[in-house]
Scaffold this motif. Structure first.
Motif, short mmCIF file in Angstrom:
data_model
loop_
_atom_site.label_atom_id
_atom_site.label_comp_id
_atom_site.label_asym_id
_atom_site.label_seq_id
_atom_site.Cartn_x
_atom_site.Cartn_y
_atom_site.Cartn_z
N MET A 1 0.83 -1.20 0.00
CA MET A 1 0.00 0.00 0.00
C MET A 1 0.87 1.25 0.00
O MET A 1 2.05 1.21 0.36
N LYS A 2 0.25 2.34 -0.41
CA LYS A 2 0.88 3.64 -0.34
C LYS A 2 0.12 4.47 0.69
O LYS A 2 -1.11 4.48 0.69
N LEU A 3 0.87 5.14 1.57
CA LEU A 3 0.25 5.93 2.62
C LEU A 3 0.84 7.33 2.63
O LEU A 3 2.06 7.50 2.65
N PHE A 4 -0.06 8.31 2.60
CA PHE A 4 0.35 9.71 2.63
C PHE A 4 -0.31 10.38 3.83
O PHE A 4 -1.54 10.40 3.93
N VAL A 5 0.52 10.88 4.73
CA VAL A 5 0.04 11.46 5.99
C VAL A 5 0.27 12.96 5.96
O VAL A 5 1.43 13.42 5.94
N GLY A 6 -0.82 13.72 5.94
CA GLY A 6 -0.71 15.18 5.98
C GLY A 6 -0.92 15.67 7.40
O GLY A 6 -1.88 15.26 8.08
N LEU A 7 -0.04 16.54 7.87
CA LEU A 7 -0.11 17.07 9.23
C LEU A 7 -0.21 18.58 9.21
O LEU A 7 0.62 19.24 8.58
N ASP A 8 -1.21 19.13 9.85
CA ASP A 8 -1.31 20.58 10.03
C ASP A 8 -0.97 20.87 11.49
O ASP A 8 -1.73 20.50 12.40
#
Length: 411
Positions: free
Chosen positions: A1-8
């Motif tokens: 799988m590909k996982l993209f984690v965006g953090l603000d």
């Protein structure tokens, strides 16, 4: 799988958004911006990837000074995330803002911003920087602090000269010696009145300069004579005013000496860290550990720049064009955009190497003669722009400097 984690990231909390390779939202939540919160975030990432074959994992956040520093370093150094091939990347907030414009009817909320960052990571074609190792972070903190103190020193020296012009208005014109040397500074700290300096025996003043200057004056009698000449031709002040000027001079001297001492301490710390940093910039004559540190701490991974032109633009070493119809202005201003710290260290390094390397010395002289105004500043900045090509070649290919190789790379 590909996982993209965006953090603000804010000072209080971290909004997280998880996307897969198709852009589907897998999770969205908020944790506190502290160690327990970052640990919870890490655990959620591991839970999402449990029993999955991870082909790509990117965790992204905007570069927001101290707020993003701790969570980015925590996640970057976490062994369990590294084992999965996780990369922590930081982005320019302006790039995220521009990317967000491609979405229609999207409000400004932290949750949405986290989604946009994750989607930005998913596209992956735009510039991003991998979080730097601790030694580079430490270098950046030290070199930036040094930059600020150098600037404060320059400002304080300008104030000192202003105070000096009140006390002795012809001093800098008559005395051919630096007013910032130890002997001169000690002389001003004595708070002599102009009349006292004027009536002091010449040999006594010369001996004072010789002793305080540790015999570094080639002709202390000549300097003493020029000081007395300046004193005798200067206006006299009321005692109340002169006493206040003496107080400000003494305060300014104390500040300058304090700043200079701090710079020396920072230089020692920089040199200590640089001993463990593999780099080839110090093989260039005139480039010591401080200039090398200032450059590599800001550039980071040279691979994030397509070419040397991108490095120069990042540093702000380019000129705005002023064109109207067939007219193109010759006198244009240097861009005020870019990384001011990188620009400062590149310019300072260029000023040093032009005294060591004939190729750069000749180039500086040529550019100096091309224009009637701003000659030194323009020539120095252009020399720094030329130096960028060498920096890019050495860092990108991990080469040591040789004059022959420099010519080949810049042809």
């Amino acid at each position: 799988m590909k996982l993209f984690v965006g953090l603000d990231v804010s000072s209080f909390d971290i909004k997280a958004c998880f996307l897969n390779g198709e852009g589907d939202q897998l999770n969205s939540f908020t944790v506190s911006n502290d160690l327990p919160g970052a640990t919870q975030l890490r655990d959620e990432i591991l839970k999402t990837t449990q029993n999955q074959s991870v082909s790509e994992m990117k965790i992204g956040l905007e570069s927001t000074s101290v707020y993003s520093f701790h969570p980015s370093m925590f996640l970057h150094n976490d062994e369990s995330l590294r084992a999965l091939g996780g990369q922590v990347l930081v982005m320019n907030p302006k790039q995220i803002a521009n990317f967000k414009k491609s979405y229609s009817d999207m409000d400004k909320t932290d949750e949405i911003d986290a989604f946009v960052i994750a989607d930005y990571l998913r596209f992956g074609r735009l510039p991003m920087s991998i979080v730097k190792e601790e030694q580079y972070v430490a270098l950046q903190q030290l070199t930036r602090a040094r930059f600020q103190i150098v600037r404060q020193t320059t400002q304080e020296k300008q104030r000192f000269l202003q105070y000096l012009s009140y006390k002795c208005n012809t001093f800098t014109e008559e005395v051919e010696s630096s007013v910032f040397g130890k002997a001169m500074m000690d002389l001003f700290l004595e708070s002599y009145s102009l009349d006292e300096l004027s009536s002091m025996p010449l040999e006594e003043l010369a001996d004072y300069l010789r002793t305080k200057g540790k015999n570094r004056f080639p002709d202390p009698e000549y300097v003493a004579e020029s000081i007395q000449k300046a004193v005798r031709s200067s206006y006299r002040l009321d005692k109340v005013v002169e006493d206040s000027i003496d107080t400000m001079l003494a305060t300014s001297i104390t500040l300058i000496r304090t700043f200079e001492k701090q710079i020396k301490e920072l230089d020692k710390s920089i040199e200590r860290i640089m001993k463990g940093v593999p780099q080839t910039l110090q093989t260039v004559p005139g480039i010591g550990p401080v200039f090398a540190a200032g450059i590599i701490a800001e550039i980071g991974q040279i691979e994030r720049f397509e070419n040397e032109a991108k490095v120069a633009k990042y540093a702000g070493l380019y000129w705005r064009k002023h064109q109207s119809g067939r007219f193109t202005a010759d006198d244009t201003t240097l861009s005020r955009n870019g990384n001011q710290y990188l620009r400062y260290y590149l310019v300072e390094a260029a000023n040093s190497i032009r005294r060591q390397i004939p190729e750069y010395s000749d180039y500086f002289a040529k550019k100096y003669q091309e224009v009637p105004k701003h000659q030194h500043k323009r020539a120095l900045v252009l020399t720094a722009r030329k130096f960028v090509r060498l920096v890019d070649a050495l860092l990108r290919k991990n080469q040591i400097y040789t004059p022959k190789r420099s010519v080949i790379n810049e042809a």
